[in-house]
Design an enzyme around this catalytic site. Sequence first.
Site, mmCIF file in Angstrom:
data_model
loop_
_atom_site.group_PDB
_atom_site.id
_atom_site.type_symbol
_atom_site.label_atom_id
_atom_site.label_comp_id
_atom_site.label_asym_id
_atom_site.label_seq_id
_atom_site.Cartn_x
_atom_site.Cartn_y
_atom_site.Cartn_z
ATOM 1 N N ASN A 286 -4.382 21.468 70.526
ATOM 2 C CA ASN A 286 -4.131 21.231 69.421
ATOM 3 C C ASN A 286 -4.140 19.886 69.365
ATOM 4 O OD1 ASN A 286 -1.414 20.678 67.997
ATOM 5 N ND2 ASN A 286 0.062 20.865 70.180
ATOM 6 N N LYS B 292 -2.868 18.013 67.224
ATOM 7 C CA LYS B 292 -1.876 17.367 67.027
ATOM 8 C C LYS B 292 -1.971 16.281 65.060
ATOM 9 C CE LYS B 292 -0.397 16.720 71.701
ATOM 10 N NZ LYS B 292 0.578 16.598 72.448
ATOM 11 N N HIS C 23 6.538 22.801 69.760
ATOM 12 C CA HIS C 23 6.171 22.543 70.506
ATOM 13 C C HIS C 23 7.083 21.489 70.937
ATOM 14 C CE1 HIS C 23 3.404 19.039 71.580
ATOM 15 N NE2 HIS C 23 2.601 19.798 71.802
ATOM 16 N N GLU D 232 6.894 18.637 70.919
ATOM 17 C CA GLU D 232 7.160 17.344 69.415
ATOM 18 C C GLU D 232 8.131 17.502 68.538
ATOM 19 O OE1 GLU D 232 3.016 16.353 69.721
ATOM 20 O OE2 GLU D 232 2.873 15.561 72.137
ATOM 21 N N GLU E 227 4.766 23.648 79.124
ATOM 22 C CA GLU E 227 4.097 22.452 78.726
ATOM 23 C C GLU E 227 5.344 21.416 78.955
ATOM 24 O OE1 GLU E 227 1.187 21.684 75.635
ATOM 25 O OE2 GLU E 227 2.071 21.194 74.585
ATOM 26 N N GLY F 223 0.644 14.079 77.607
ATOM 27 C CA GLY F 223 -0.233 12.397 77.017
ATOM 28 C C GLY F 223 0.439 11.232 77.767
ATOM 29 N N SER G 157 -1.219 17.067 80.162
ATOM 30 C CA SER G 157 -2.524 16.148 80.653
ATOM 31 C C SER G 157 -3.770 16.871 80.912
ATOM 32 C CB SER G 157 -2.138 15.104 81.006
ATOM 33 O OG SER G 157 -1.126 14.376 80.673
HETATM 34 P P1 13P Z 1 -1.645 16.254 75.799
HETATM 35 O O1 13P Z 1 -3.498 17.248 76.517
HETATM 36 O O2 13P Z 1 -2.603 14.675 75.206
HETATM 37 O O3 13P Z 1 -1.205 15.898 77.590
HETATM 38 O O4 13P Z 1 -1.794 17.496 74.996
HETATM 39 C C1 13P Z 1 -0.717 18.369 75.374
HETATM 40 C C2 13P Z 1 0.045 19.259 74.215
HETATM 41 O O5 13P Z 1 0.924 18.844 73.878
HETATM 42 C C3 13P Z 1 -0.692 20.157 73.704
HETATM 43 O O6 13P Z 1 -0.175 20.968 73.146
#
Ligand code: 13P
Length: 256
Positions: A13, A15, A98, A100, A170, A176, A216
């Site tokens: 992903n 982002k 997601h 976010e 997640e 992150g 992560s």
């Molecule tokens: P990270 O791997 O950067 O923690 O992000 C995970 C994520 O949100 C994947 O959709």
Amino acid sequence: MDKRNRKAVIAGNWKMNKTATEAAALIDQLIPAVQGADCEVVICTPFTSLATAVEKCRGTNIHVGAENVHFEKSGAFTGEISADMLTDLGVEYVITGHSERRQYFAETDETVNKRTLAALAAGLKVIVCVGENLTQREQGITEELVRSQTKIALLGVSAEQLANVIIAYEPVWAIGTGRTATSAQAQEVCAAIRKVVGELYGEEAAKGISIQYGGSMNPGNCAELLAQPDVDGGLIGGASLKADQFSVIVEAASKG
Ligand code: 13P
């Protein structure tokens, strides 16, 4: 069907990262790095890089996904992208729900459900994200919350359509942050998700669905996470932006 019979899915992903030009350069590195993979490899890119990604990945083992989709087919929804726009480009996957999107863009369980239904109806494969935040984990409601997120996201999804659904667990506190769920925590929640899918669609469907862990995941921790019986892959943020790191995770899933 147990873990050995489910195909692992490693999805990046990206982002809000990479211009289309930068995306092309990263894909040039990714193609040779993952070409021998014995798992499904997906990259979910910003809308602006999708056309480039589809073009570059044609004839390779990399599948292309979007990071979001609107639930209406067309109309006055300034700034939105429909499922038909994605399939017309040759996009195969999309992420819905997601954290976010939920956190910063007022996404709710109901809109996640609508987006999931629209994407499935258009023939896209959908990676539906669920997961608790830190407060919810500390309150001890992780399982209840993830169960209800899963149930609502899947409302109206037929048993046939479920074959095109992947669920990504997640935990928001692990995204992150460099703080990964332990493999036991990831296993516990992924198993709970499989259980709820079983309650909704029956035992065989539950055994067949792929459930990813995300948060992560990196070259150092992926092997242990991916070895868990109910973890069938990963949704990778930061580490998906580095070909050398992403390919280590793909390799670990291939050994699966
Ligand atoms: P990270 O791997 O950067 O923690 O992000 C995970 C994520 O949100 C994947 O959709």
